[in-house]
Scaffold this motif. Sequence first.
Motif, PDB file in Angstrom:
ATOM      1  N   MET A  91      50.926  27.292  39.667  1.00  0.00           N
ATOM      2  CA  MET A  91      51.933  28.050  40.392  1.00  0.00           C
ATOM      3  C   MET A  91      51.266  29.218  41.128  1.00  0.00           C
ATOM      4  SD  MET A  91      55.121  30.351  38.972  1.00  0.00           S
ATOM      5  CE  MET A  91      56.003  28.971  38.221  1.00  0.00           C
ATOM      6  N   ALA A  92      51.586  29.336  42.421  1.00  0.00           N
ATOM      7  CA  ALA A  92      51.135  30.469  43.230  1.00  0.00           C
ATOM      8  C   ALA A  92      52.383  31.188  43.738  1.00  0.00           C
ATOM      9  CB  ALA A  92      50.287  29.994  44.405  1.00  0.00           C
ATOM     10  N   TYR A  93      52.442  32.526  43.553  1.00  0.00           N
ATOM     11  CA  TYR A  93      53.645  33.250  43.982  1.00  0.00           C
ATOM     12  C   TYR A  93      53.361  34.730  44.181  1.00  0.00           C
ATOM     13  CZ  TYR A  93      54.292  34.904  39.120  1.00  0.00           C
ATOM     14  OH  TYR A  93      54.134  35.498  37.876  1.00  0.00           O
ATOM     15  N   LEU A  94      54.303  35.379  44.863  1.00  0.00           N
ATOM     16  CA  LEU A  94      54.285  36.829  45.038  1.00  0.00           C
ATOM     17  C   LEU A  94      55.388  37.411  44.169  1.00  0.00           C
ATOM     18  CD1 LEU A  94      53.414  39.465  46.517  1.00  0.00           C
ATOM     19  CD2 LEU A  94      55.162  38.903  48.256  1.00  0.00           C
ATOM     20  N   SER A  95      55.014  38.294  43.279  1.00  0.00           N
ATOM     21  CA  SER A  95      56.007  38.938  42.416  1.00  0.00           C
ATOM     22  C   SER A  95      56.605  40.151  43.131  1.00  0.00           C
ATOM     23  CB  SER A  95      55.383  39.368  41.084  1.00  0.00           C
ATOM     24  OG  SER A  95      54.416  40.392  41.307  1.00  0.00           O
ATOM     25  N   MET A  96      57.814  40.546  42.688  1.00  0.00           N
ATOM     26  CA  MET A  96      58.495  41.650  43.360  1.00  0.00           C
ATOM     27  C   MET A  96      57.979  43.023  42.951  1.00  0.00           C
ATOM     28  SD  MET A  96      62.444  40.402  43.687  1.00  0.00           S
ATOM     29  CE  MET A  96      62.856  38.791  44.346  1.00  0.00           C
ATOM     30  N   ASP A  97      56.977  43.046  42.065  1.00  0.00           N
ATOM     31  CA  ASP A  97      56.292  44.314  41.810  1.00  0.00           C
ATOM     32  C   ASP A  97      54.995  44.406  42.617  1.00  0.00           C
ATOM     33  OD1 ASP A  97      54.906  42.399  40.378  1.00  0.00           O
ATOM     34  OD2 ASP A  97      54.483  43.712  38.672  1.00  0.00           O
ATOM     35  N   GLY A  98      54.796  43.418  43.541  1.00  0.00           N
ATOM     36  CA  GLY A  98      53.713  43.520  44.503  1.00  0.00           C
ATOM     37  C   GLY A  98      52.391  42.921  44.088  1.00  0.00           C
ATOM     38  N   VAL A 102      47.247  32.880  32.987  1.00  0.00           N
ATOM     39  CA  VAL A 102      47.117  33.581  34.266  1.00  0.00           C
ATOM     40  C   VAL A 102      45.676  33.415  34.745  1.00  0.00           C
ATOM     41  CG1 VAL A 102      47.243  35.785  35.466  1.00  0.00           C
ATOM     42  CG2 VAL A 102      48.909  35.251  33.662  1.00  0.00           C
ATOM     43  N   VAL A 103      45.492  32.693  35.824  1.00  0.00           N
ATOM     44  CA  VAL A 103      44.156  32.464  36.369  1.00  0.00           C
ATOM     45  C   VAL A 103      43.672  33.709  37.097  1.00  0.00           C
ATOM     46  CG1 VAL A 103      42.742  31.017  37.887  1.00  0.00           C
ATOM     47  CG2 VAL A 103      44.630  29.997  36.567  1.00  0.00           C
ATOM     48  N   VAL A 104      44.537  34.303  37.935  1.00  0.00           N
ATOM     49  CA  VAL A 104      44.172  35.513  38.661  1.00  0.00           C
ATOM     50  C   VAL A 104      45.451  36.262  39.024  1.00  0.00           C
ATOM     51  CG1 VAL A 104      44.117  34.320  40.890  1.00  0.00           C
ATOM     52  CG2 VAL A 104      42.880  36.467  40.625  1.00  0.00           C
ATOM     53  N   LYS A 105      45.342  37.602  39.026  1.00  0.00           N
ATOM     54  CA  LYS A 105      46.447  38.478  39.416  1.00  0.00           C
ATOM     55  C   LYS A 105      45.874  39.589  40.269  1.00  0.00           C
ATOM     56  CE  LYS A 105      50.150  41.391  37.458  1.00  0.00           C
ATOM     57  NZ  LYS A 105      50.780  41.861  36.186  1.00  0.00           N
ATOM     58  N   GLN A 106      46.311  39.661  41.538  1.00  0.00           N
ATOM     59  CA  GLN A 106      45.720  40.609  42.487  1.00  0.00           C
ATOM     60  C   GLN A 106      46.821  41.474  43.104  1.00  0.00           C
ATOM     61  OE1 GLN A 106      42.474  41.234  43.281  1.00  0.00           O
ATOM     62  NE2 GLN A 106      43.288  42.905  44.550  1.00  0.00           N
ATOM     63  N   ARG A 107      46.583  42.777  43.115  1.00  0.00           N
ATOM     64  CA  ARG A 107      47.545  43.714  43.658  1.00  0.00           C
ATOM     65  C   ARG A 107      47.617  43.621  45.187  1.00  0.00           C
ATOM     66  NH1 ARG A 107      52.169  46.526  42.738  1.00  0.00           N
ATOM     67  NH2 ARG A 107      52.196  48.534  43.818  1.00  0.00           N
ATOM     68  N   TYR A 108      48.840  43.474  45.691  1.00  0.00           N
ATOM     69  CA  TYR A 108      49.073  43.514  47.133  1.00  0.00           C
ATOM     70  C   TYR A 108      49.530  44.902  47.565  1.00  0.00           C
ATOM     71  CZ  TYR A 108      51.532  43.069  51.561  1.00  0.00           C
ATOM     72  OH  TYR A 108      51.965  43.273  52.848  1.00  0.00           O
ATOM     73  N   GLY A 109      50.464  45.446  46.824  1.00  0.00           N
ATOM     74  CA  GLY A 109      51.059  46.731  47.179  1.00  0.00           C
ATOM     75  C   GLY A 109      52.559  46.654  46.992  1.00  0.00           C
ATOM     76  N   ASN A 110      53.230  47.742  47.248  1.00  0.00           N
ATOM     77  CA  ASN A 110      54.679  47.772  47.077  1.00  0.00           C
ATOM     78  C   ASN A 110      55.367  46.857  48.084  1.00  0.00           C
ATOM     79  OD1 ASN A 110      54.451  49.688  45.022  1.00  0.00           O
ATOM     80  ND2 ASN A 110      54.641  51.414  46.450  1.00  0.00           N
TER      81      ASN A 110
END
Length: 289
Positions: free
Chosen positions: A192-199, A213-221
């Motif tokens: 599963m690949a997705y954008l969470s609402m906490d960014g 969880v293979v990877v979790k990368q911060r995008y921003g708000n």
Amino acid sequence: MLHNKIVIGILVIALASLACQFGASTVEETDVPDLSPQLTMTSQAEEIEKLRAQASADAQTAMDEQTPESASKPEAQVGEESESEVSAEPESQEPVPAADMTEMDEIMNADLQFLIEKGVISGIKEEYVPFEDISREFAQINYFSWWPTDYEPSNFVIRSDVSWESASDTANWPFSGCGWVFGEKDKDNFHMAYLSMDGYGLLKKWVDGKEEVVVKQRYGNVDIPQGSAELLLSVQDDRAAFYVNGEEMYNIYDGNIDPGTLSFTVLSGTNKGFGTRCEWTNTGLMVFE
């Protein structure tokens, strides 16, 4: 004496008669033969002139009866093209100008070129699959659901303009989001690949029902409870690359990526109302061999 006069009269009459005959014979023998050929040649010349005049008139009439279109279009010479021949060429022989590309074509082409420049893919296929816009919602806190497509690709690129909405202003934002499930063999084995609402951009996998969880990368708000972003996912030879609005979240190798069903997924952080709603528009899929 009287007899002599009579004889003389008879002689005079005879002479006069002979003179008349001689004159008539002269007219018949001289004037008629000379005049007849002259009249015949004159008549032939007049007839020839009449025929020439008629032929010229007929030719002019034929030219006048030509349509303006045919009279104004000269035949094309070798190595030249007449205006009519150029305009009659089939449209398919001309290269398709950029103006004739659909908006979806342009969007998909731009994302594919972006991936080529990033070295994520080496080329593109001639065709891609456009999807109808899709909207799905799910209301079960800290759970997710997915809706399969008809495709089971191993190497592919998919992109969408994604918008989201939560029925709650205080939802569990880390577990609210939109994305894709891919490589699904069954309900216990998939990615599963997705954008969470906490960014965050995330890559998760389930192996025999166990989540990782293979990877979790911060995008921003991101905007909540409503927002939108462009999501782009590439899977090539067990390597997954995920982008949010053109920003790379990850480009990572995972040897457990198998060919399997591709699906749209919604993660809900609330039980309230409709829960979480995701809408995918301008979705395009390119499948590689």
